[in-house]
Every structure is written in C-alpha cells, then in structure tokens.
Design an enzyme around this catalytic site. Structure first.
Site, PDB file in Angstrom:
ATOM      1  N   LYS A 140     -41.447  -8.545  39.074  1.00  0.00           N
ATOM      2  CA  LYS A 140     -40.708  -7.296  39.294  1.00  0.00           C
ATOM      3  C   LYS A 140     -40.971  -6.649  40.664  1.00  0.00           C
ATOM      4  O   LYS A 140     -40.117  -5.941  41.190  1.00  0.00           O
ATOM      5  CB  LYS A 140     -41.015  -6.291  38.182  1.00  0.00           C
ATOM      6  CG  LYS A 140     -40.407  -6.678  36.834  1.00  0.00           C
ATOM      7  CD  LYS A 140     -40.653  -5.597  35.799  1.00  0.00           C
ATOM      8  CE  LYS A 140     -40.058  -5.991  34.463  1.00  0.00           C
ATOM      9  NZ  LYS A 140     -40.157  -4.910  33.473  1.00  0.00           N
ATOM     10  N   ASN A 155     -35.881  -4.884  38.051  1.00  0.00           N
ATOM     11  CA  ASN A 155     -35.732  -5.880  36.976  1.00  0.00           C
ATOM     12  C   ASN A 155     -34.309  -6.426  36.898  1.00  0.00           C
ATOM     13  O   ASN A 155     -34.049  -7.347  36.130  1.00  0.00           O
ATOM     14  CB  ASN A 155     -36.171  -5.312  35.622  1.00  0.00           C
ATOM     15  CG  ASN A 155     -35.191  -4.298  35.080  1.00  0.00           C
ATOM     16  OD1 ASN A 155     -34.356  -3.787  35.815  1.00  0.00           O
ATOM     17  ND2 ASN A 155     -35.286  -4.011  33.802  1.00  0.00           N
ATOM     18  N   ASP A 213     -35.225  -0.482  33.391  1.00  0.00           N
ATOM     19  CA  ASP A 213     -36.223  -0.167  32.354  1.00  0.00           C
ATOM     20  C   ASP A 213     -36.106   1.301  31.933  1.00  0.00           C
ATOM     21  O   ASP A 213     -36.032   1.622  30.744  1.00  0.00           O
ATOM     22  CB  ASP A 213     -37.645  -0.411  32.875  1.00  0.00           C
ATOM     23  CG  ASP A 213     -38.061  -1.870  32.795  1.00  0.00           C
ATOM     24  OD1 ASP A 213     -37.474  -2.616  32.000  1.00  0.00           O
ATOM     25  OD2 ASP A 213     -38.985  -2.257  33.529  1.00  0.00           O
ATOM     26  N   GLY A 218     -49.075   6.763  28.843  1.00  0.00           N
ATOM     27  CA  GLY A 218     -48.996   5.533  29.611  1.00  0.00           C
ATOM     28  C   GLY A 218     -48.691   5.811  31.070  1.00  0.00           C
ATOM     29  O   GLY A 218     -48.152   6.877  31.419  1.00  0.00           O
ATOM     30  N   ALA A 219     -49.082   4.860  31.922  1.00  0.00           N
ATOM     31  CA  ALA A 219     -48.815   4.993  33.353  1.00  0.00           C
ATOM     32  C   ALA A 219     -48.599   3.620  33.989  1.00  0.00           C
ATOM     33  O   ALA A 219     -48.740   3.452  35.190  1.00  0.00           O
ATOM     34  CB  ALA A 219     -49.977   5.712  34.041  1.00  0.00           C
ATOM     35  N   GLY A 220     -48.266   2.612  33.168  1.00  0.00           N
ATOM     36  CA  GLY A 220     -47.983   1.268  33.674  1.00  0.00           C
ATOM     37  C   GLY A 220     -46.545   1.180  34.173  1.00  0.00           C
ATOM     38  O   GLY A 220     -45.883   2.206  34.409  1.00  0.00           O
ATOM     39  N   GLY A 221     -46.048  -0.046  34.318  1.00  0.00           N
ATOM     40  CA  GLY A 221     -44.706  -0.256  34.861  1.00  0.00           C
ATOM     41  C   GLY A 221     -43.621   0.437  34.050  1.00  0.00           C
ATOM     42  O   GLY A 221     -42.720   1.087  34.616  1.00  0.00           O
ATOM     43  N   ALA A 222     -43.694   0.343  32.716  1.00  0.00           N
ATOM     44  CA  ALA A 222     -42.660   0.954  31.868  1.00  0.00           C
ATOM     45  C   ALA A 222     -42.717   2.473  31.978  1.00  0.00           C
ATOM     46  O   ALA A 222     -41.680   3.144  32.131  1.00  0.00           O
ATOM     47  CB  ALA A 222     -42.840   0.516  30.417  1.00  0.00           C
ATOM     48  N   GLY A 281     -37.788   1.224  20.734  1.00  0.00           N
ATOM     49  CA  GLY A 281     -37.753   0.351  21.904  1.00  0.00           C
ATOM     50  C   GLY A 281     -36.619  -0.654  21.885  1.00  0.00           C
ATOM     51  O   GLY A 281     -36.195  -1.148  22.927  1.00  0.00           O
TER      52      GLY A 281
END
Ligand code: NDP
Length: 286
Positions: free
Chosen positions: A73, A94, A109, A132-136, A250
């Site tokens: 990505k 993406n 996303d 959360g703080a990741g890619g998603a 989701g």
C-alpha cells in the site's frame, strides 16, 4: 447487422501477498456479471521484489486499474503518476486507476467505511472515539475529518503511532484531534456520537478477543462501528446492538470499498447487495 464479438475484456485485479484468502475477487466479479460489465478482476500473488514488474506488466497489458493490499500500500506509490487528496494525506493507496493515461492512487479503506457509516449517521459535526492508529484507523480518521467530523479522540496502545495520526489531522483538516492513552477498561467519553474499532482485535481466528474497554460506557444513542469483516458480528458489535445502538460492520465497509473501486474503473454505480451476497457466500456467513 450483428455486433462483432468482443473477446477482450478490460482488466482489473489485485496485487498482494498473501493473496489466496482475499475474497475481493468474488465480490467484484459478481458485480461485473450482474451489471453485464465486460471487465475481469484477476487476483495476483505479487512479492515485494516483483511489485515494479507487476505495475509495468499492468501498464503493458493495458489494465484499467488495480488494488494493492498488504504489503504494497505504501511501496507502490513511487511507481504511480499521482495521488488523490485523501490518499496523499493518508500516505497509502489501495486502489489505482488510469486517468488520462496516468496511474493515480486512491485510498478507499476510509471512503468505504464512511459510505457505510452514512447509512446509520452523517459524521458531519459529530464527536468520534476511534480505537486504533494503524493503516485502517489512519484512513478512517482522515475520511471522517474530510467528511466534517467535529472531533476525533484516538485511543491506541502505542502512543507514537496515535500521535502521528493526531498531528496529521490537526495540521491538514478542520477536525479537532487528540490522543487518549488506552487505560485499563477504558471508559468511552459520554459525548461520543460515533465509536469505532479500527484495531485488529476480534479478527478471525481470534474471535473471542475483546476490546479492553468498559462496556457499560456504551450508551444506546452511540452509533458503534467495527472494521473487522471476518467475522462481521464481533463481540463489540453484538454488545452494542444488545444495548440498542445502531451498528455498522466491517463487511459493509468492505463492500462499499468495492463499490467505490468499481466506480473508479468502470464509471458505473454497482448494486452493493449483489456484492454483499457474494461475500457472504464465499466467507460462509449466514
Ligand atoms: P495495523 O497492523 O496497521 O494496525 C493494527 C492496529 O490494531 C494498531 O492500532 C494496533 O495497536 C492495534 N492492536 C492490535 N492488537 C491490539 C490489542 N490486542 N489491543 C489493542 N490494540 C491492538 O492493521 P490495519 O490498520 O491495516 O488493520 C486493522 C484491522 O482493520 C484489521 O483487522 C483489518 O482486517 C481491518 N481492516 C478492514 C477493512 C475493511 O474493509 N473491512 C479494510 C482495512 C482493514 P498498536 O499501534 O498499539 O500496535
């Protein structure tokens, strides 16, 4: 006179590693068939060292566009000609689309998530708690901010990752963003209109895993969403639904990402219910 037969579909697909468990091909091809679109979607296993050759191959074969998933990505960006607004803020793409002969990288996303969320609530002017703080989470946070969210509280285990997202939002969008450490049995702020799990907690096969939050802090007026698509009925969503909250899962996010990607490639607004049914069938969800 009969039209000449056309045995040359337009090509789209996905480059990822691993690729075998990615169900996107089933949902996208179901939409192509349903709408009579002369397109195919080819799911390809592409290793990092072969990514450039794969993009060159797509160019050589005249592909219309493609998805990039883990681990490409960010790595694909140097091979593209430009980025859409949110993809450039997120720093990851993406979905790649050919526009005026150029490869442009988009990120669906977060767009898919916001489109799914809108069926329950408009994020404009709303207060949001995001786990959360990741890619998603980064993609979801940027799209919520661009959709007019008033405030976004990021709750994450790792402080550095969360603070990078907070800084990005405060510098480039009008949303007020702040970081809150993930304290034990974290109590959700009562003023939250929307609460989102964008961590990987609850993802198959760890379906019994629960968010470390005070579930009594969820109130019925909150809209509760989860990025986990397998299984779509996570412990978090089941708990929220039992309290009377509206929920967004989701799977709806994944379907809407597909709808947006197909619109980029074909210009057609496809029927999400066809894609939803195809996904449920291949993932064996009843
Ligand atoms: P990343 O690996 O980039 O980020 C994972 C996040 O989860 C981090 O914030 C991490 O926190 C957090 N996390 C992991 N384990 C725990 C735990 N036990 N307790 C608390 N926090 C935890 O992954 P992505 O952001 O790419 O993906 C996250 C999820 O979103 C995945 O499950 C993926 O399936 C889903 N997703 C769904 C999509 C859809 O269309 N439905 C699209 C994209 C993703 P830390 O920073 O502290 O490590």
């Amino acid at each position: 006179m009969k039209n000449a037969p056309d045995f040359l579909p337009q090509l789209t697909g996905s480059f990822a590693q691993p690729a075998a468990e990615n169900p996107t091909v089933a949902m996208v091809e179901a939409a192509y068939r349903h709408h009579g679109l002369h397109f195919r979607y080819i799911n390809c296993e592409v290793s990092p060292e072969n990514l450039k050759a794969a993009v060159d191959g797509a160019q050589a074969m005249g592909w219309t566009g493609f998805n990039c998933s883990i681990p490409h990505k960010v790595a694909v960006i140097p091979y593209l000609d430009g980025l859409g607004k949110s993809a450039s803020l997120i720093g990851a793409v993406n979905t790649i689309v050919k526009r005026d002969g150029q490869w442009i990288g988009e990120n669906t996303d977060g767009k898919g998530f916001v489109q799914a969320l809108r069926e329950a609530i408009d994020p404009n002017e709303k207060h949001i708690t995001l786990f959360g703080a990741g890619g998603a989470a980064r993609a979801v946070a940027v799209e919520l901010a661009l959709a007019g969210a008033a405030s976004i509280t990021l709750v994450n285990r790792s402080k550095e990752r969360a603070e990078a997202v907070v800084a990005l939002l405060n510098e480039h969008t009008n949303a007020r963003a702040s970081y809150h450490p993930w304290t034990d049995r974290y109590a959700i702020d009562l003023s939250s209109d929307i609460v989102i799990n964008a961590t990987s907690v609850g993802l198959f096969p760890n379906v019994q895993e629960q968010l470390n939050i005070d579930f009594d802090s969820i109130t019925p007026d909150m809209v509760v969403a989860d990025g986990i698509h397998n299984p779509p009925d996570t412990h978090f969503l089941k708990t929220a639904a039992a309290k009377g909250c509206k929920t967004v899962n989701g799977l709806q996010m994944l379907v809407n990402q597909g709808v947006i990607g197909i619109k980029y490639w074909t210009g057609v607004d496809v029927d999400p219910t066809v894609m939803h049914a195809a996904l449920k069938k291949v993932l064996d969800i009843h």
